[in-house]
Design a protein around this motif. Structure first.
Motif: not given
Length: 422
Positions: A339-353, A382-388
């Motif tokens: 989150n603090r990197a100039a071009e960084g992204r933090s991704i939480i990836a999981m199955q929706s159920t 991120v889930t199998e249904h897309g990106i929030a």
């Protein structure tokens, strides 16, 4: 400096070595010296009352239920959950970046260290091979250090050198190290991985958590160029990406040309690849998870998992239905860095159920009230249904985005919950 004594495996006598009230700690995950922990298990009830501490375990070598043993750990992930089936009183919630310091200053006391090493080399040094995490801090304070000498370990570069003068007892015992072979990704994991791959730009430095989804992500990165790796753990998929040249680490602002991790968690294929490989360095968590180190990376992409995410973006990676089956780990260390990197992204990836598809993992409220990553640090889910996309969004906007990537069977009830946001 100590002069280590070599003890035959059958002569190792823990009841003679352990003092009442002491804590025995061992190397975590794939680095666990399983021969030593099995012997300790067999002799535990003849020992005076003692404590055990480990960060994470993948083995069943040490049993739960010894009446004279108190088990403490960073969490109940993987095989460690058996120790906390009746409650998590002895879980130590801590960011991985803090553990070396807690051990070094005695707030997490470790009196006896168990580890496994290969060697010695021509200079007399041993090598911890698969991982080093907080071991140097523990060795520095321990009364007793017992090392299983295991020629089947890889010899790795980094912080893995163990000087003979810090070891008290050497126990020759060859044994295959713990393996975590990657399994074929299912359709859901592949869908998640494809979404995640879209979020990773060329020349990014990536961090991957544990599990099937991160390994699936490595298989979805075939079209990328110039990636780097700075991670807590690496698996077989990173070895594949290094061999194909997709991970070349050339663009990293720190440790260019080098994959950095604190632990190898894979199969013998990974261990062979890492053996004496100068392009891989195994570093202590005081380096891999340090905020000042991570702050060097401009395009840092952190990919981590969760057991639940609520509709405001709070992440629970520790408990499910009242059972402690996860841990804090390095999630917050890497989330904040991304989150603090100039071009960084933090991704939480999981199955929706959950696995049997009976419960949504996107929820109105975290059932156990456990927050591993607060909503102020939420970026991408991120889930199998897309990106929030959550960062910079209002609570209402976040809720709508998360409902849209929930399993369709649960969306209606989640939509009702958005009316009661607090």
């Amino acid at each position: 400096m100590k002069t280590p004594v070599t003890t035959a495996p059958e002569a190792l006598d823990f009841p003679r070595l352990i003092r009442a009230g002491e804590t025995v700690g061992w190397a975590e995950a794939t680095a666990e010296p399983v021969f030593l922990t099995r012997v300790l298990d067999a002799q535990a009830e003849r020992c005076p009352p003692f404590r055990v501490f480990f960060a994470l375990t993948f083995s069943d070598a040490f049993a739960a239920g010894h009446p004279n043993v108190t088990v403490t750990a960073l969490g109940g992930a993987s095989a460690g959950r058996r120790f906390f089936a009746n409650g998590a009183d002895n879980v130590v919630p801590a960011n991985i970046s803090d553990v070396s310091g807690l051990v070094a200053d005695g707030r997490l006391p470790i009196d006896i260290v168990l580890l496994q090493v290969s060697g010695p080399d021509e200079a007399g040094r041993y090598n911890a091979g698969l991982g080093i995490e907080h071991l140097h801090a523990a060795i520095g304070r321990a009364r007793l250090v017992i090392a299983q000498v295991n020629p089947e370990l890889p010899w790795t570069h980094g912080d893995t050198a163990i000087e003979p003068g810090v070891i008290d007892v050497l126990v020759p015992a060859a044994a295959p190290p713990i393996e975590l072979p990657s399994r074929p990704a299912g359709a859901v994991d592949r869908a998640i991985a494809d979404h995640v791959a879209r979020l990773i730009p060329d020349r990014a430095t990536i961090e991957l958590g544990l599990g099937a989804v991160p390994e699936a992500v490595t298989r979805a990165l075939g079209g990328k160029h110039g990636l780097g790796v700075h991670s807590g753990a690496i698996g077989d998929g990173i070895a594949d990406l290094m061999e194909t040249g997709i991970v070349d680490n050339r663009h990293k602002e720190l440790d260019p040309g080098i994959t950095v991790a604190t632990m190898l968690m894979g199969s013998s294929r990974l261990y062979r690849f890492a053996d004496r490989n100068p392009t891989i360095r195994i570093r202590a968590t005081s380096y891999t998870h340090d905020a000042l180190v991570l702050g060097h990376f401009r395009r840092f992409i952190a990919i981590n998992g969760a057991l639940e995410v609520d509709i405001t973006g709070q992440v629970n990676a520790e408990t499910a239905q009242g059972r402690h089956i996860g841990l804090v780990g390095g999630q917050m260390d890497f989330v904040r860095a991304a989150n603090r990197a100039a071009e960084g992204r933090s991704i939480i990836a999981m199955q929706s159920t959950n696995r049997d598809r009976t419960r949504s993992r996107i929820v109105a409220r975290l059932a156990d009230g456990v927050v591993t990553t607060p909503r102020a640090e939420a970026d991408l889910v991120v889930t199998e249904h897309g990106i929030a996309e959550l960062r910079g969004r209002t609570l209402a906007e976040r809720a709508r985005a998360l409902v849209a990537i929930a399993d369709p069977r649960f969306r209606t009830q989640l939509e009702r919950a958005t009316e009661r946001l607090v």
